[in-house]
Motif scaffolding. Sequence first.
Motif, PDB file in Angstrom:
ATOM      1  N   LEU A  60      32.027  45.867  37.667  1.00 36.01           N
ATOM      2  CA  LEU A  60      32.712  44.989  37.804  1.00 36.01           C
ATOM      3  C   LEU A  60      32.186  43.923  36.733  1.00 36.01           C
ATOM      4  O   LEU A  60      31.864  42.451  37.263  1.00 36.01           O
ATOM      5  N   GLU A  61      31.823  43.587  35.692  1.00 35.53           N
ATOM      6  CA  GLU A  61      30.569  43.336  35.346  1.00 35.53           C
ATOM      7  C   GLU A  61      31.503  42.478  33.992  1.00 35.53           C
ATOM      8  O   GLU A  61      31.800  41.488  33.150  1.00 35.53           O
ATOM      9  N   THR A  70      29.750  39.003  41.765  1.00 33.66           N
ATOM     10  CA  THR A  70      29.153  37.946  43.160  1.00 33.66           C
ATOM     11  C   THR A  70      30.969  37.322  43.376  1.00 33.66           C
ATOM     12  O   THR A  70      31.287  35.910  44.042  1.00 33.66           O
ATOM     13  N   VAL A  71      31.976  37.900  43.202  1.00 36.08           N
ATOM     14  CA  VAL A  71      33.049  37.194  43.601  1.00 36.08           C
ATOM     15  C   VAL A  71      33.249  37.077  44.577  1.00 36.08           C
ATOM     16  O   VAL A  71      33.623  35.978  45.235  1.00 36.08           O
ATOM     17  N   GLY A  72      32.200  37.813  45.964  1.00 34.91           N
ATOM     18  CA  GLY A  72      32.896  37.114  47.732  1.00 34.91           C
ATOM     19  C   GLY A  72      32.119  36.197  47.697  1.00 34.91           C
ATOM     20  O   GLY A  72      31.924  35.549  48.692  1.00 34.91           O
ATOM     21  N   SER A  73      30.988  35.815  47.259  1.00 39.44           N
ATOM     22  CA  SER A  73      30.484  34.630  47.180  1.00 39.44           C
ATOM     23  C   SER A  73      31.070  33.087  46.759  1.00 39.44           C
ATOM     24  O   SER A  73      30.564  32.168  47.207  1.00 39.44           O
ATOM     25  N   ARG A  74      31.634  33.379  46.510  1.00 47.76           N
ATOM     26  CA  ARG A  74      33.223  32.385  45.915  1.00 47.76           C
ATOM     27  C   ARG A  74      34.098  32.341  46.351  1.00 47.76           C
ATOM     28  O   ARG A  74      34.636  31.270  46.168  1.00 47.76           O
ATOM     29  N   LEU A  75      34.528  33.672  46.981  1.00 51.64           N
ATOM     30  CA  LEU A  75      36.212  33.339  47.133  1.00 51.64           C
ATOM     31  C   LEU A  75      35.705  34.448  48.379  1.00 51.64           C
ATOM     32  O   LEU A  75      34.716  35.568  48.861  1.00 51.64           O
ATOM     33  N   SER A  76      36.615  34.299  49.540  1.00 48.81           N
ATOM     34  CA  SER A  76      36.825  35.218  50.892  1.00 48.81           C
ATOM     35  C   SER A  76      38.057  35.872  50.292  1.00 48.81           C
ATOM     36  O   SER A  76      38.589  35.688  49.256  1.00 48.81           O
ATOM     37  N   TRP A 107      36.781  44.833  49.874  1.00 48.43           N
ATOM     38  CA  TRP A 107      35.597  45.887  49.031  1.00 48.43           C
ATOM     39  C   TRP A 107      34.761  44.778  48.016  1.00 48.43           C
ATOM     40  O   TRP A 107      33.887  44.621  47.772  1.00 48.43           O
ATOM     41  N   LEU A 108      36.419  43.426  47.405  1.00 51.59           N
ATOM     42  CA  LEU A 108      34.830  42.460  46.469  1.00 51.59           C
ATOM     43  C   LEU A 108      35.146  41.690  47.526  1.00 51.59           C
ATOM     44  O   LEU A 108      33.915  41.396  47.228  1.00 51.59           O
ATOM     45  N   ALA A 109      35.189  41.325  48.391  1.00 48.71           N
ATOM     46  CA  ALA A 109      34.216  40.194  49.264  1.00 48.71           C
ATOM     47  C   ALA A 109      33.364  40.148  49.839  1.00 48.71           C
ATOM     48  O   ALA A 109      32.229  39.388  50.006  1.00 48.71           O
ATOM     49  N   ALA A 110      32.634  42.126  50.243  1.00 47.40           N
ATOM     50  CA  ALA A 110      31.750  41.927  49.840  1.00 47.40           C
ATOM     51  C   ALA A 110      30.647  41.893  49.339  1.00 47.40           C
ATOM     52  O   ALA A 110      29.295  42.155  49.204  1.00 47.40           O
ATOM     53  N   LYS A 111      31.052  41.798  47.371  1.00 45.92           N
ATOM     54  CA  LYS A 111      30.305  41.857  46.275  1.00 45.92           C
ATOM     55  C   LYS A 111      29.503  40.410  46.754  1.00 45.92           C
ATOM     56  O   LYS A 111      30.491  39.262  46.074  1.00 45.92           O
ATOM     57  N   LYS A 112      28.372  40.429  47.275  1.00 41.25           N
ATOM     58  CA  LYS A 112      27.631  38.602  46.719  1.00 41.25           C
ATOM     59  C   LYS A 112      27.300  38.549  45.808  1.00 41.25           C
ATOM     60  O   LYS A 112      25.919  38.729  46.019  1.00 41.25           O
TER      61      LYS A 112
END
Length: 112
Positions: A60-61, A70-76, A107-112
């Motif tokens: 995911l880099e 950290t896409v889940g911290s920015r997007l739902s 899966w991506l939303a859980a990436k905080k």
Amino acid sequence: MKGRLAALLMGTALILAACGGGEEKDSTSTSGDNATTDTAAANGEKIFTQKCSSCHGQNLEGGVGPDLTTVGSRLSQADIETLINDGRGAMPPGLIEGADVTAVAEWLAAKK
């Protein structure tokens, strides 16, 4: 004319190769709510690896596409689903479809 057709076919083949392979069925069977969530997350990661990691990186880099660590911290999850369905910038719409979109977005939303 033959040169243009050959170049078009070569370019199309490269784009399709970069976008990932075909779908595979997951043969694991689980029961219970947590097992379903775990399976969906595993499927999301597997689909991401097949279809998205060539641009967003195996971890995911980022690369051609942006960093998603950290896409889940920015997007739902809903925002991520919309982005996958509609595309953005160089990312074309519809690279993944149907339930696969939901699995990857969850899966991506859980990436905080």
